[in-house]
Design a protein around this motif. Sequence first.
Motif, PDB file in Angstrom:
ATOM      1  N   VAL A 150       0.828  -1.221   0.000  1.00 34.56           N
ATOM      2  CA  VAL A 150       0.000   0.000   0.000  1.00 34.56           C
ATOM      3  C   VAL A 150       0.859   1.266   0.000  1.00 34.56           C
ATOM      4  CG1 VAL A 150      -1.765   1.290   1.265  1.00 34.56           C
ATOM      5  CG2 VAL A 150      -1.954  -1.175   1.036  1.00 34.56           C
ATOM      6  N   GLY A 151       1.968   1.257   0.725  1.00 35.28           N
ATOM      7  CA  GLY A 151       2.833   2.445   0.759  1.00 35.28           C
ATOM      8  C   GLY A 151       3.623   2.648  -0.525  1.00 35.28           C
ATOM      9  N   GLU A 152       3.560   1.690  -1.420  1.00 32.23           N
ATOM     10  CA  GLU A 152       4.368   1.789  -2.651  1.00 32.23           C
ATOM     11  C   GLU A 152       3.500   1.704  -3.896  1.00 32.23           C
ATOM     12  OE1 GLU A 152       8.114  -0.516  -2.554  1.00 32.23           O
ATOM     13  OE2 GLU A 152       7.557  -1.035  -0.518  1.00 32.23           O
ATOM     14  N   GLY A 153       2.344   2.380  -3.826  1.00 32.18           N
ATOM     15  CA  GLY A 153       1.478   2.446  -5.004  1.00 32.18           C
ATOM     16  C   GLY A 153       0.391   1.389  -5.045  1.00 32.18           C
ATOM     17  N   GLY A 154       0.349   0.530  -4.023  1.00 35.43           N
ATOM     18  CA  GLY A 154      -0.704  -0.476  -3.984  1.00 35.43           C
ATOM     19  C   GLY A 154      -2.026   0.134  -3.538  1.00 35.43           C
ATOM     20  N   SER A 155      -3.116  -0.582  -3.823  1.00 36.34           N
ATOM     21  CA  SER A 155      -4.424  -0.081  -3.402  1.00 36.34           C
ATOM     22  C   SER A 155      -4.780  -0.614  -2.026  1.00 36.34           C
ATOM     23  CB  SER A 155      -5.508  -0.524  -4.377  1.00 36.34           C
ATOM     24  OG  SER A 155      -6.781  -0.085  -3.936  1.00 36.34           O
ATOM     25  N   GLU A 156      -5.426   0.212  -1.258  1.00 34.60           N
ATOM     26  CA  GLU A 156      -6.069  -0.297  -0.041  1.00 34.60           C
ATOM     27  C   GLU A 156      -7.008  -1.420  -0.473  1.00 34.60           C
ATOM     28  OE1 GLU A 156      -5.679   0.480   3.040  1.00 34.60           O
ATOM     29  OE2 GLU A 156      -4.593   2.375   2.951  1.00 34.60           O
ATOM     30  N   GLY A 157      -7.073  -2.476   0.314  1.00 31.04           N
ATOM     31  CA  GLY A 157      -8.077  -3.514   0.060  1.00 31.04           C
ATOM     32  C   GLY A 157      -7.663  -4.587  -0.929  1.00 31.04           C
ATOM     33  N   ARG A 158      -6.470  -4.484  -1.550  1.00 32.62           N
ATOM     34  CA  ARG A 158      -6.097  -5.509  -2.544  1.00 32.62           C
ATOM     35  C   ARG A 158      -5.857  -6.864  -1.868  1.00 32.62           C
ATOM     36  NH1 ARG A 158      -5.594  -9.298  -4.913  1.00 32.62           N
ATOM     37  NH2 ARG A 158      -4.632  -9.744  -6.922  1.00 32.62           N
ATOM     38  N   THR A 159      -5.263  -6.835  -0.668  1.00 34.98           N
ATOM     39  CA  THR A 159      -4.952  -8.097   0.014  1.00 34.98           C
ATOM     40  C   THR A 159      -6.226  -8.872   0.332  1.00 34.98           C
ATOM     41  OG1 THR A 159      -3.252  -6.786   1.066  1.00 34.98           O
ATOM     42  CG2 THR A 159      -3.487  -9.017   1.865  1.00 34.98           C
ATOM     43  N   GLU A 160      -7.255  -8.164   0.736  1.00 35.92           N
ATOM     44  CA  GLU A 160      -8.509  -8.818   1.119  1.00 35.92           C
ATOM     45  C   GLU A 160      -9.358  -9.177  -0.105  1.00 35.92           C
ATOM     46  OE1 GLU A 160      -7.437  -5.850   2.140  1.00 35.92           O
ATOM     47  OE2 GLU A 160      -7.838  -5.442   4.241  1.00 35.92           O
ATOM     48  N   ALA A 161      -9.035  -8.544  -1.274  1.00 37.60           N
ATOM     49  CA  ALA A 161      -9.991  -8.469  -2.387  1.00 37.60           C
ATOM     50  C   ALA A 161     -10.550  -9.806  -2.882  1.00 37.60           C
ATOM     51  CB  ALA A 161      -9.348  -7.733  -3.556  1.00 37.60           C
ATOM     52  N   THR A 162      -9.688 -10.820  -3.056  1.00 38.41           N
ATOM     53  CA  THR A 162     -10.194 -12.057  -3.666  1.00 38.41           C
ATOM     54  C   THR A 162     -11.107 -12.801  -2.698  1.00 38.41           C
ATOM     55  OG1 THR A 162      -8.218 -12.140  -5.013  1.00 38.41           O
ATOM     56  CG2 THR A 162      -9.506 -14.154  -4.897  1.00 38.41           C
ATOM     57  N   GLY A 163     -10.684 -12.889  -1.444  1.00 39.11           N
ATOM     58  CA  GLY A 163     -11.526 -13.545  -0.442  1.00 39.11           C
ATOM     59  C   GLY A 163     -12.832 -12.783  -0.242  1.00 39.11           C
ATOM     60  N   LEU A 164     -12.727 -11.455  -0.145  1.00 37.76           N
ATOM     61  CA  LEU A 164     -13.926 -10.645   0.069  1.00 37.76           C
ATOM     62  C   LEU A 164     -14.851 -10.699  -1.149  1.00 37.76           C
ATOM     63  CD1 LEU A 164     -15.549  -8.660   1.807  1.00 37.76           C
ATOM     64  CD2 LEU A 164     -14.112  -6.796   0.938  1.00 37.76           C
ATOM     65  N   GLY A 165     -14.248 -10.653  -2.338  1.00 35.18           N
ATOM     66  CA  GLY A 165     -15.039 -10.733  -3.569  1.00 35.18           C
ATOM     67  C   GLY A 165     -15.794 -12.052  -3.643  1.00 35.18           C
ATOM     68  N   GLY A 166     -15.128 -13.139  -3.237  1.00 37.80           N
ATOM     69  CA  GLY A 166     -15.778 -14.457  -3.232  1.00 37.80           C
ATOM     70  C   GLY A 166     -16.950 -14.467  -2.277  1.00 37.80           C
ATOM     71  N   PHE A 167     -16.760 -13.796  -1.159  1.00 35.94           N
ATOM     72  CA  PHE A 167     -17.838 -13.681  -0.171  1.00 35.94           C
ATOM     73  C   PHE A 167     -19.025 -12.901  -0.768  1.00 35.94           C
ATOM     74  CE2 PHE A 167     -19.641 -10.824   3.110  1.00 35.94           C
ATOM     75  CZ  PHE A 167     -20.315 -11.769   3.872  1.00 35.94           C
ATOM     76  N   TYR A 168     -18.740 -11.775  -1.407  1.00 32.62           N
ATOM     77  CA  TYR A 168     -19.827 -10.976  -2.009  1.00 32.62           C
ATOM     78  C   TYR A 168     -20.575 -11.778  -3.077  1.00 32.62           C
ATOM     79  CZ  TYR A 168     -17.974  -6.574   0.018  1.00 32.62           C
ATOM     80  OH  TYR A 168     -17.559  -5.570   0.852  1.00 32.62           O
ATOM     81  N   ALA A 169     -19.804 -12.502  -3.917  1.00 35.55           N
ATOM     82  CA  ALA A 169     -20.451 -13.276  -4.993  1.00 35.55           C
ATOM     83  C   ALA A 169     -21.364 -14.342  -4.399  1.00 35.55           C
ATOM     84  CB  ALA A 169     -19.390 -13.928  -5.884  1.00 35.55           C
ATOM     85  N   LEU A 170     -20.863 -15.028  -3.380  1.00 30.12           N
ATOM     86  CA  LEU A 170     -21.667 -16.068  -2.731  1.00 30.12           C
ATOM     87  C   LEU A 170     -22.942 -15.472  -2.153  1.00 30.12           C
ATOM     88  CD1 LEU A 170     -21.974 -18.975  -1.494  1.00 30.12           C
ATOM     89  CD2 LEU A 170     -20.751 -18.112   0.507  1.00 30.12           C
TER      90      LEU A 170
END
Length: 406
Positions: A176-196
């Motif tokens: 995140v401190g080097e140009g990464g987005s907030e939330g990228r680490t959680e994104a795949t697991g969280l996205g799977g949760f939203y889809a479900l």
Amino acid sequence: MQNNPWERARAQLKNTAKIISLDSLLEARLGSPDRVVEISIPLLLDDGSVKVFTGFRVQHNNILGPYKGGLRYHPQVDMDEVKALAFWMTMKNAVIDVPFGGGKGGITVDPKKLSESELERLTRGFARELSSYIGPETDVPAPDVNTTPKIMAWIRDEYSKIVGKDSPAVVTGKPVGEGGSEGRTEATGLGGFYALMELLNLSNREYKDMTVAIQGFGNVGSFLAEYLKEAGFKIVALSDSKGGIYAPEGIDVAKAETYKKSKGSLLGFGGKDISSDEVLTLPVDIIVPAALENAITEKNAPDIKASIVLELANGPTTLEADEILRAKRITVIPDILANAGGVAVSYFEWYQNMHDEKWKKEDVFKKLKAKMDSAARAVYGAHKTYGVSLREAAYIVALKRIAAAV
Ligand code: NAD
């Protein structure tokens, strides 16, 4: 054929092309990657010896935008696997509706056998050789199995040196401190949760106290476990490459994570120790393959007792297994929808880098939810309209979007 992911990808393409009468030229174009790059990376090891590693980048298709997809460091990375993973990225980016095509790559290496400085030299060597094929508007790699935000930061740095200007958008999944987005680490697991959740809502299924078994307790599996638990699901089994645990009364996910960090394995955490694969055939409501390809085959599919399979790994179900699950009326939420949250937030990161913006985590999650909900609705709609499985429906949505852009 069932264990060859590339053959499976082509069969999925052929099957869907037939359902929607896809233009035959477009079908042929998608049936082969645009370009395959194979790279030798000689590495000076810490002990003074030299070893040559092989890296790949497959650029499958860029009709919708720059090639986009992860880099995987694994001892069993091979070309057919990378080709299939690149194809699935083309499909996934179309399903989640981001302006990217599909790519994938990796190095045949066990990174656990390298020191940190060897890993950095290997990554920088790979980035140097790849630099003429990647770029913010050409091909944007990201993390995958065994590749980390730090590895992405090395690639950005090496690429920026070569092109003579800082280019944060050349990779996503940066710290995140080097140009990464907030939330990228959680994104795949969280996205799977939203889809479900969206699919359970659309099909009017009650989810409170549903039991869940997760294979793969890495980045994706661990975040998914936490979000599911928070929402009232009961996580009863977890596994990683060393083995698994089964506790029908429920597992404290946060404690299991701490335990795994300190012991290097889940074994002995509590409940019953089981094998890595046994999690998939337990008497639960939902199973989540979140490790590697070919986890569900014709061998274990007949024993699956869950009514829902949430595919967070890429290509976890073989063609034969898919048929068996269909015959058993098990709902499979396909990988190209279920795990698309990662690339959705990768797109948000790329967009922020290109426009010099920084979004708050809650805004990223809101946008992620909107993307996942809308993709889940599109897939569910095609499932109803065409009377096909959710997997076929996801391919229909993807191929129609690609065809409309040609
Ligand atoms: P990771 O390296 O963080 O975790 C992988 C986990 O799987 C580890 O816990 C490992 O021990 C476990 N594992 C390996 N072999 C196993 C086996 N035979 N049985 C049980 N567990 C096993 O990787 P990740 O980022 O969590 O990715 C997992 C899957 O999700 C991969 O298929 C990947 O392609 C896919 N995926 C990841 C992302 C992402 O954003 N990280 C996005 C889309 C898809």
